[in-house]
Design an enzyme around this catalytic site. Structure first.
Site, PDB file in Angstrom:
ATOM      1  N   SER A   1       0.865  -1.186   0.000  1.00 23.78           N
ATOM      2  CA  SER A   1       0.000   0.000   0.000  1.00 23.78           C
ATOM      3  C   SER A   1       0.897   1.230   0.000  1.00 23.78           C
ATOM      4  O   SER A   1       2.021   1.187   0.525  1.00 23.78           O
ATOM      5  CB  SER A   1      -0.859   0.029   1.270  1.00 23.78           C
ATOM      6  OG  SER A   1      -1.465   1.306   1.429  1.00 23.78           O
TER       7      SER A   1
ATOM      8  N   TYR B   1      -1.386  -0.557  10.512  1.00 23.22           N
ATOM      9  CA  TYR B   1      -1.551  -0.972   9.109  1.00 23.22           C
ATOM     10  C   TYR B   1      -0.352  -0.560   8.263  1.00 23.22           C
ATOM     11  O   TYR B   1       0.206  -1.371   7.517  1.00 23.22           O
ATOM     12  CB  TYR B   1      -2.831  -0.351   8.562  1.00 23.22           C
ATOM     13  CG  TYR B   1      -3.101  -0.652   7.112  1.00 23.22           C
ATOM     14  CD1 TYR B   1      -3.592  -1.899   6.720  1.00 23.22           C
ATOM     15  CD2 TYR B   1      -2.888   0.306   6.115  1.00 23.22           C
ATOM     16  CE1 TYR B   1      -3.853  -2.176   5.379  1.00 23.22           C
ATOM     17  CE2 TYR B   1      -3.148   0.039   4.785  1.00 23.22           C
ATOM     18  CZ  TYR B   1      -3.638  -1.205   4.422  1.00 23.22           C
ATOM     19  OH  TYR B   1      -3.895  -1.476   3.096  1.00 23.22           O
TER      20      TYR B   1
END
Ligand code: NAD
Length: 249
Positions: A137, A150
């Protein structure tokens, strides 16, 4: 000419979002695709969308016995894997002062530990010269409030690409990451308690993205196809950013 004709592919978390779009694209390009996920009804629905060039194996990437079952089945049915897309992922944003042990453990358990063993346990079946795509990501290299756990997991994924490229070079296995920006999938809804909250998240990502929209899952599937196919035969150890320009600003 189909780009994945005769290939056997695995897509974890293949019942929705990016994973589903990738599995659909791979099947259309001639691959046979195994998808995994935790809920049988969602897997059944996904198979009905992908078609008969796919099979679903229910399992949690945190559970090593589930991973063994997945690969045992592929071994008995096909004997080899050509392509693995380690896509299953989890986020529950919390500001640093509120991060709970449970959230930290779950985020790392799925995105780091689960991904590591997904790849490790695939290796005995992996064809030399195959391709592994890890879904990272842009959060791996951007500071996004509430993404403490995350973002750190996705930075780990970026690191895995480098280490494993070095370790697996003698087998000619190419390992690359994709770093999506904001893509319109159920994971956006999962970050808000209400529909209005999810709409606000979408609006703020859109405002920060030069192309002025969220990405579509098919746009990540196209990048995964590139990295999984011979089109990217000289690409290894890389991180392909697919984010509408979000991380450029
Ligand atoms: P999604 O919620 O549609 O898909 C996530 C998938 O992972 C689901 O199929 C879910 O069942 C599966 N999954 C979660 N935990 C699992 C577990 N323990 N075992 C097996 N499967 C599990 O969301 P998505 O956007 O398609 O996410 C796919 C990947 O893309 C994730 O790794 C996510 O972090 C990454 N990503 C998404 C975006 C985005 O904006 N959508 C951006 C960057 C990265």
């Amino acid at each position: 000419m189909l780009r994945l004709q005769g290939k056997v592919a695995v897509v974890t978390g293949g019942s929705s979002g990016l994973g589903l779009a990738t599995a659909q694209r791979f099947a259309r390009e001639g691959a046979f695709v195994y998808i995994t996920g935790r809920r049988q009804d969602e897997l059944d629905m996904a198979i009905s969308l992908i078609g008969d060039r796919a099979a679903a194996v229910r399992g949690d990437v945190q559970n090593l016995q589930d991973l063994d079952r997945l690969y045992d089945r592929i071994k008995s049915e096909n004997g080899k894997i050509d392509i693995l897309v380690a896509n299953a992922g989890f986020i529950d944003p919390e500001p640093l002062v509120e991060v709970t042990e449970k959230n930290f453990d779950q985020t790392f358990g799925i995105n780091v530990r689960g991904l590591l063993f997904t790849v490790q346990k695939a290796l005995p079946l992996f064809r030399d010269g195959g391709a592994i795509v890890l879904i990272s990501s842009i959060a791996a290299f951007k500071g996004i409030p509430r993404y403490t756990a995350y973002s750190a997991t996705k930075a780990s994924v970026r690191s895995f690409v480098r280490t494993w490229t070095a370790e697996l070079k003698d087998r000619g296995i190419r390992i690359n990451a994709i770093s999506p920006g904001a893509i319109d999938t159920p994971i956006i809804d999962a970050q808000a308690a209400t529909k209005e909250g999810a709409d606000a998240i979408r609006a703020s990502f859109r405002a920060a993205t030069p192309l002025d929209r969220l990405g579509r899952p098919e746009e990540i599937a196209a990048a995964a196809l590139f990295l999984a196919s011979d089109e990217s035969s000289y690409v290894a150890g890389a991180d392909l950013v697919v984010d509408g320009g979000l991380s450029a600003l």
